[in-house]
Design an enzyme around this catalytic site. Structure first.
Site, PDB file in Angstrom:
ATOM      1  N   GLU A 474      25.972 -69.646 104.867  1.00  8.32           N
ATOM      2  CA  GLU A 474      24.978 -70.634 104.480  1.00  8.32           C
ATOM      3  C   GLU A 474      25.054 -71.813 105.457  1.00  8.32           C
ATOM      4  O   GLU A 474      24.348 -71.855 106.427  1.00  8.32           O
ATOM      5  CB  GLU A 474      25.200 -71.067 103.021  1.00  8.32           C
ATOM      6  CG  GLU A 474      24.112 -72.008 102.538  1.00  8.32           C
ATOM      7  CD  GLU A 474      24.029 -72.092 101.022  1.00  8.32           C
ATOM      8  OE1 GLU A 474      24.829 -71.436 100.333  1.00  8.32           O
ATOM      9  OE2 GLU A 474      23.161 -72.831 100.537  1.00  8.32           O
ATOM     10  N   GLU A 753      32.341 -77.204  95.272  1.00  6.39           N
ATOM     11  CA  GLU A 753      30.936 -77.049  94.916  1.00  6.39           C
ATOM     12  C   GLU A 753      30.747 -77.076  93.404  1.00  6.39           C
ATOM     13  O   GLU A 753      29.851 -77.717  92.892  1.00  6.39           O
ATOM     14  CB  GLU A 753      30.436 -75.706  95.455  1.00  6.39           C
ATOM     15  CG  GLU A 753      28.997 -75.403  95.102  1.00  6.39           C
ATOM     16  CD  GLU A 753      28.495 -74.176  95.837  1.00  6.39           C
ATOM     17  OE1 GLU A 753      29.313 -73.280  96.116  1.00  6.39           O
ATOM     18  OE2 GLU A 753      27.283 -74.115  96.128  1.00  6.39           O
TER      19      GLU A 753
END
Ligand SMILES: *[C@@H]1O[C@H](CO)[C@@H](O)[C@H](O)[C@H]1NC(C)=O
Ligand SMILES: *[C@@H]1O[C@H](CO)[C@@H](O)[C@H](O)[C@H]1NC(C)=O
Ligand SMILES: *[C@@H]1O[C@H](CO)[C@@H](O)[C@H](O)[C@H]1NC(C)=O
Ligand SMILES: *[C@@H]1O[C@H](CO)[C@@H](O)[C@H](O)[C@H]1NC(C)=O
Ligand SMILES: *[C@@H]1O[C@H](CO)[C@@H](O)[C@H](O)[C@H]1NC(C)=O
Ligand SMILES: *[C@@H]1O[C@H](CO)[C@@H](O)[C@H](O)[C@H]1NC(C)=O
Ligand SMILES: *[C@@H]1O[C@H](CO)[C@@H](O)[C@H](O)[C@H]1NC(C)=O
Ligand SMILES: *[C@@H]1O[C@H](CO)[C@@H](O)[C@H](O)[C@H]1NC(C)=O
Length: 883
Positions: A474, A753
């Site tokens: 990502e 996260e």
């Protein structure tokens, strides 16, 4: 009473070399303890060859002004590749001393127009390109002759991919992963290097290795690649200037040659393979004695799509080295290395020796699961580097065009002839070389570790652009994360130039088809994708510039960014009706990663998505009105202030139920946003809402209940609107999941996260989206700096500093420093128990404040609430009695 200039800077460049601004504004920072010192005027001297009214070559300029930031360039504009030197001194008010002259600071422009590139064209090797797979890196080279008496030499260079350049066998500069990542269809960064010391009289050679990088590599979630091009290339111009004033230019053209070499593949997500057996074939390739007759011809490509521009921020560099803390065998017999810190960069193998063809492969991971590398969170990213030994004695190696996010590595194939010790492998920490400007330390060890984690997540994700994460497939420039973390980032490091380039790309992307929609990530990929607009994320087009203005006080930069902010609010945000709340049809991230959201549905928050979107829209419209005022657009200010009032009333109608101020969702985020964003206009309702927020927080055992959108608002809401700073201290210092310190007691060394990226049982969260290095939830550090530390800007650019520590949570001391545009400001406090006059023990609060010259501070004492306004200098305050 001393005062001096500690640093002189041009625009927002850390080093003003190869810059685009022909009249760069000049700023200086002060040092010294002069009390109440204020600048009344300044002198600037320029030293330049093309303009020297004085015999000594200087041009001097004096101005009666208190401004010490962004003062106008006093001379004629610089020409292309022109060098000048600048210094300044400042004079105090009547009776106050002047500073000595600052050091001379050099400034040099880059190539300002396409013509200045003198015909240098992007070149590629004359061979088939690997369109569907990883591209083999290419080596480009060119011999050239140089005469005697070289005065200076400059290399201007960029790549269709990532480059590393060499001249005569020596590496050019110390930047890595250059030219970084931009929205290449609009802006393509080139770098300028001083290579005077590398060019010699006689035969020379220049060599450039190019890897696919972001430009042509595999990127984003699917197996897609070639977003900006499918061919690797380089464009450069080497300019050699002789003492007699003539110049010689060596430009990329069809006389160059190309070949493959030992870097056989190098990809951002998947890692690098280096076959040292192939070194023999290219030995000396960047020196003039090399025979390149069997190399490939090159062809010129059409001009780059994006405008060639210098970077606004500093380059990416190798900035720290770390030794392994532990080398051990896993249960399955793998050799694992623990570096003790989750970091971003790569590993260097030191002095390894073994048979030719030995394959040493390193896999990287952030955590272990069941005692083995946890590779699942990397998804499809292989994050593996391979070195094939040449067998000719010991070698030291590190990869070139990749990076990994890791704390642990698995070492396969280490040769038996070399003992594997903690000297065999070194962790190389890589990030944008931003100047550190913020420090925080207090008496609470876990909070200090958390602060260190916030910093490490910033380092790991501020790599050319700000990415969500640095390890999996990502690593994109997500806008929502940047929005949440902006104020914290701007405290920890000088990010002004870094964000300036990113906002330029954002505005280009917004204008792609005139929609003024902010993509989910900048640069957007695929470059022609049509993202639908989302609140909080797209709102960074307003919040980002405003946070920058608060941190750096640069009206000029705000003016540059104001059109993007207006574009988003005027046009980009789809509305229910003109001037109305958010249209209800598109997707929203809402309070992303609300702790109650299930692992596979991060957007399934307890607060309605459009409540979050509308709350941000009201607030951003208010910010835009402030921005309009700051840039001198009173009509805009009136327009957005009126829109704000109107939208706030609409918000109340849509999301406040009944007339008692209750929110549609009884959640931390709903109330935190309504309170922090000033969405109540009725004081009775506001007070009731503050009490409700406190109830919700207490009812949740002081555990976090917010996601991306609510987290930055929670602390300010409890402190400013609810007068409940202690409640937030209980949340902040909580160690059960979900909380900030849970990550610390789980041995996290970066911020995660998910609140529970590592589950309480020590296993990795089963969600497919589980990173251990995401900076967004670290946004709480802004509250820590302002409230625990007591340090925040009271006026844009820290011209006035708010010193307002609010001790709590059992923390007994804090020491917080920030290097503002004016100099270092510092707040240090201690709570001490002292002998009282009547023989009893009393609590005493001691506060020390350092205020830099040409600024003021507003000091609010926590016990009495007394406010003192002070000028520059050092001050001590004491208060007795319990807080
Ligand atoms: C200037 O110096 C260069 C390098 O020594 C030389 O090649 C060139 O002929 C000189 N030009 C003049 C006009 O002297
Ligand atoms: C190894 O060394 C030998 C002898 O110096 C040399 O012939 C050979 O090319 C070298 N091989 C590599 C891969 O460097
Ligand atoms: C090196 O070994 C790894 C497995 O450890 C393998 O995946 C890779 O293909 C090998 N590379 C080469 C060039 O032999
Ligand atoms: C412009 O972009 C928007 C959103 O990305 C998209 O919906 C629209 O179709 C695009 N319009 C054109 C003309 O490409
Ligand atoms: C939040 O409030 C909205 C509007 O009343 C409602 O539709 C939604 O179900 C609520 N969300 C939750 C999770 O309760
Ligand atoms: C403010 O809200 C309270 C409680 O809902 C209500 O009684 C009062 O009338 C409101 N005041 C105004 C001025 O609207
Ligand atoms: C804030 O709360 C403190 C007690 O926690 C109280 O002493 C103080 O008066 C309150 N301030 C306001 C403005 O309500
Ligand atoms: C954290 O580290 C300590 C000390 O090394 C260790 O005992 C503990 O198991 C670790 N906890 C987790 C969740 O890894």
């Amino acid at each position: 009473m001393a005062v001096s200039i500690s640093q002189l800077a041009l625009e927002h460049h850390r080093v003003a070399f190869g810059i685009a601004e022909t009249q760069p504004r000049i700023s200086w920072r002060f040092a010294g303890n002069a009390q109440n010192w204020e600048q009344s005027s300044y002198d600037i001297e320029l030293l330049r060859s093309s303009e020297s009214p004085h015999r000594d070559g200087t041009f001097s300029y004096s101005q009666a002004s208190g401004d010490s930031r962004y003062v106008p360039w006093p001379g004629a504009p610089l020409k292309s590749a022109e060098r000048a030197r600048v210094r300044a001194r400042a004079h105090g008010k009547r009776g106050q001393p002047s500073t000595p002259w600052s050091d001379w600071v050099a400034v040099e422009t880059g190539l300002l127009t396409a013509e200045d590139w003198d015909g240098a064209a992007p070149i590629a090797a004359d061979r088939e390109t690997e369109v569907g797979g990883p591209k083999r890196p290419l080596y480009f080279r060119k011999d050239f002759l140089a005469g005697k008496d070289v005065e200076s030499a400059r290399l201007y260079i960029t790549a269709l991919g990532l480059y590393e350049a060499e001249i005569n066998g020596h590496r050019v500069g110390d930047a890595v992963l250059a030219p970084g990542w931009q929205s290449f269809n609009f802006r393509h960064v080139y770098d300028t290097y001083d290579v005077t010391g590398l060019v010699k009289a006689g035969g020379n050679a220049i060599g450039v290795v190019v890897g696919e990088g972001w430009f042509a590599g595999r990127l984003a979630f699917s197996d897609s690649r070639n977003f900006w091009g499918d061919t690797l290339g380089v464009q450069s111009l080497l300019t050699v200037t002789y003492k007699n004033g003539t110049t010689r230019k060596i430009a990329t053209d069809e006389s160059w040659r190309a070949n493959t070499g030992p870097v056989t593949s190098s990809e951002i997500y998947d890692g690098e393979t280096y076959d040292s057996r192939l070194e023999a074939g290219i030995e000396g390739w960047s020196s003039d004695a090399f025979d390149d007759t069997d190399w490939l011809a090159v062809k010129t490509l059409s001009p780059l799509k994006g405008k060639l521009v210098p970077a606004d921020g500093p380059p990416v560099r190798r900035l720290e080295e770390r030794k392994p803390e532990r080398i051990f065998k896993s249960a399955s017999g793998k050799t694992l290395i623990d570096f003790g810190q989750n970091m971003v960069g790569w590993l260097r193998l030191n002095k390894v020796k073994g048979p030719s063809g030995t394959n040493i492969t390193l896999h990287h991971a952030e955590v272990l699961d069941n005692g083995e590398l946890a590779l699942r969170p990397l998804r499809s990213a292989k994050a593996a580097d391979t070195l094939i030994l040449h067998g000719n004695g010991s070698q030291t190696w590190e990869p070139h065009f990749t990076f990994h996010g890791f704390r642990f590595a698995q070492m396969d194939g280490w040769p038996e002839d070399t003992p594997l010790t903690s000297d065999s492998v070194t962790g190389i920490v890589v990030h944008s070389d931003l100047e550190q400007t913020g420090w925080f330390e207090c008496s609470h060890a876990l909070l200090n570790q958390f602060h260190s984690n916030v910093r490490w997540s910033m380092k790991g994700n501020f790599l050319s652009i700000s990415t969500d994460c640095p390890q999996r497939d990502e690593r994109l420039g997500w806008t929502g994360d940047a929005h949440a973390f902006g104020p914290t980032a701007n405290f920890l490091y000088d990010t002004a130039g870094f964000w300036r380039g990113w906002h330029r790309d954002m505005y280009s992307e917004m204008q792609r088809n005139g929609s003024m929609r902010v993509p989910f990530f900048v640069p957007t990929v695929p470059p022609d994708s049509n993202d639908s607009p989302a609140a909080v994320w797209g709102d960074v087009s307003v919040g980002g510039p405003w946070d920058l203005f608060r941190a750096y006080g640069d009206v000029g930069m705000l003016k540059e960014q104001y059109p993007q902010s207006r574009g988003w609010i005027d046009k980009g945000v789809p509305r229910q009706a003109e001037g109305g709340l958010w249209d209800r049809s598109g997707p929203q991230f809402g309070d992303w990663l609300d702790p109650k959201a299930p692992p596979e549905d991060a957007g399934a928050a307890t607060t309605a998505k459009y409540l979050v979107a509308d709350a941000y829209l009201v607030r951003m419209t208010e910010v835009l009105a402030d921005m309009a005022r700051a840039v001198g657009d009173p009509a805009g200010a009136d327009k957005y202030a009126a829109q704000h009032d109107d939208l706030r009333a609409k918000f109340q109608g849509a999301w406040m139920t009944g007339n008692d101020g209750q929110m549609a969702n009884r959640t931390q985020t709903a109330y935190a946003l309504a309170l922090a964003f000033g969405l109540y206009t009725n004081a009775t309702q506001r007070t009731a809402a503050a009490a409700t927020l406190r109830d919700i927080v207490a009812g949740n055992d002081y555990l976090v209940g917010t996601g991306f959108a609510g987290t930055p608002a929670l602390g300010p809401a409890l402190r400013d609107a609810a007068n409940a700073t202690d409640d937030f201290y209980r949340m902040l210092l909580q160690t059960r999941v979900p909380s900030w310190l849970y990550q610390v007691v789980q041995n996290g060394t970066t911020t995660w996260e998910r609140w529970d990226s590592l589950l309480p049982d020590g296993h990795v969260n089963p969600g497919s989206m589980t990173s251990f290095n995401h900076y967004a939830f670290g946004a709480v550090a802004d509250w820590v700096h302002a409230t625990v530390g007591g340090l925040a800007p009271a006026e844009p650019g820290w011209k006035v500093v708010a010193v307002e520590p609010v001790p709590g949570g059992g923390i007994t001391s804090a020491d917080t420093r920030f290097v503002s545009g004016y100099g270092e400001v510092r707040v240090k406090w201690n709570e001490n128990v002292v002998d009282g006059s009547g023989g009893g023990r009393r609590q005493r609060f001691d506060l020390q404040v350092w205020v830099p010259p040409n600024t003021r501070a507003r000091v609010r004492l926590p016990r009495s609430g007394k406010v003192r306004e002070v000028g520059s200098g050092f001050y001590e305050f004491h208060e007795e009695g319990a807080s």
